[in-house]
Design a protein around this motif. Structure first.
Motif: not given
Length: 183
Positions: A96-100, A33-37
């Motif tokens: 731009e950097a991004g992460y999960w 759910p956190a990834m989907r949010r």
């Protein structure tokens, strides 16, 4: 940069380009759910997962998106997250950097370590091309991303106004500047 063989390390983390055999772990990570949010891109099934992996491969080939699977060598190579550098054309001073981070890896310091390794690598690798600043953007209510940014040396630079429907809420832009060259 189109060398999809680059690997980075940060403690027990191994950052490597995504592979096709990462699909099951990718799907498991996105079944959260956190990834989907928090993430704009969704990977709900194998077809979308294959497409997502193709986009990562194409990013390496073009040099415009350098995306790494973050794995934990102390846990049999478990997929624990992702970091990416979205690069404009050479000569532009910012990227731009991004992460999960996967649900099971949260709270273990994965995101700051992976982001730190990516940041150091980017500033070293692309200094001659003019990279001087990395930006990180997240929704204003994503407090965990804000903490990761700050732990990783990305200072809060500004509040971004919401742009619905893609960005329904205000956001934060964090910035980290390249280290000054040694005299």
């Amino acid at each position: 940069m189109n060398d999809a063989t680059v690997t980075l390390t940060a403690g027990t983390l191994l950052l490597r380009p995504w592979r096709r055999d990462d699909l099951p772990a990718l799907l498991a990570a996105y079944d959260d759910p956190a990834m989907r949010r928090w993430l704009r891109t969704q990977v709900p099934d194998a077809g979308e997962g294959e497409h997502w992996l193709t986009v990562q491969e194409e990013g390496w080939a073009s040099g415009t998106r350098l995306s790494f699977a973050a794995t934990d060598t102390a846990r049999d190579g478990e997929l624990v997250g992702s970091v990416a550098l979205n690069r404009p054309v050479p000569g532009v001073e910012s990227a731009e950097a991004g992460y999960w981070t996967s649900a099971g890896a949260r709270g273990r310091g994965v995101a700051p370590r992976a982001l730190g390794a990516l940041t150091d690598w980017a500033f070293t690798t692309f200094a001659a091309e003019g990279l001087r600043r990395l930006e990180l953007i997240h929704q204003v209510d994503n407090e965990a991303s804000c903490r990761v940014a700050e732990k990783s040396g990305y200072a809060l630079a500004e509040i971004l106004t919401a742009l619905p429907p893609e960005f329904p809420l205000d956001g934060h832009r964090h910035i980290r500047h390249a280290p000054l060259p040694a005299p």
